[in-house]
Scaffold this active site. Sequence first.
Site, PDB file in Angstrom:
ATOM      1  N   SER A 122       0.825  -1.193   0.000  1.00  0.00           N
ATOM      2  CA  SER A 122       0.000   0.000   0.000  1.00  0.00           C
ATOM      3  C   SER A 122       0.873   1.263   0.000  1.00  0.00           C
ATOM      4  O   SER A 122       1.695   1.433  -0.899  1.00  0.00           O
ATOM      5  CB  SER A 122      -0.974  -0.047   1.187  1.00  0.00           C
ATOM      6  N   ASP A 177     -10.049  -5.057  -4.048  1.00  0.00           N
ATOM      7  CA  ASP A 177      -9.509  -4.009  -3.172  1.00  0.00           C
ATOM      8  C   ASP A 177     -10.428  -2.776  -3.194  1.00  0.00           C
ATOM      9  O   ASP A 177     -10.568  -2.128  -4.226  1.00  0.00           O
ATOM     10  CB  ASP A 177      -8.096  -3.624  -3.658  1.00  0.00           C
ATOM     11  N   HIS A 211      -8.039  -5.345   0.358  1.00  0.00           N
ATOM     12  CA  HIS A 211      -6.797  -4.571   0.558  1.00  0.00           C
ATOM     13  C   HIS A 211      -5.927  -5.299   1.579  1.00  0.00           C
ATOM     14  O   HIS A 211      -5.770  -4.882   2.719  1.00  0.00           O
ATOM     15  CB  HIS A 211      -7.126  -3.146   1.017  1.00  0.00           C
TER      16      HIS A 211
END
Length: 232
Positions: A122, A177, A211
């Site tokens: 991320s 995600d 995610h």
Amino acid sequence: MCGNNMSVPLLADAVTVSGAERETAAVIFLHGLGDTGHSWADAFSSIRLPYVKYICPHAPRIPVTLNMKMVMPSWFDLMGLTPDAPEDEAGIKKAAENIKAIIEHEMKNGIPPNRIILGGFSQGGALSLYTALTCQHQLAGIVALSCWLPLHKAFPQAANNGVNKDIAILQCHGEMDPMIPVRFGALTAEKLKSVVTPTKVQFKTFPGVMHSSCPQEMMAVKEFIEKLLPRI
């Protein structure tokens, strides 16, 4: 070990998974927003190679605009998660310099840059892409999980003299995600192909994954590391 960790702020309290034998390579991996290095050090413990050192630093705690200025571990400020959102250019560049200091430290301790992989998840993955592509040393590869390329409009010009034009990049993204949609990952992969040799960019997606990471992704990461950092 020679070299003083205290001169590299992020190394002083970074979580390091040491090799079981002589360390001839290193993986520096950066966590996502609000996390710490501990979770990724644990993840790498299960796929570790005995001659590789895994370094998982903690981001400094700063107010994050995206989260109503709450103070949390963050590599740089985030204003939004869309490709056209304003970006913390000064913060991104400063964070990249701090990661480059870790690379320099490992080099001083005898690990050549072409035996160092930089990666992250991320926001950490975003920073690893930016840092590696602007690094003056030729690195082994980049592991970019569920992320994007920060300051993407500055590339390919921002890539430092093309030192890492042939760097191998493993980009992975969960297809479900909700935070950083997989299409942003796909756009990033296309952008990266304009910065490095296109055949060096692998973009893998994982159905049903949000995610986060998954065992299949970690196996892909392990294979990528084994291929780029063979035993010597």
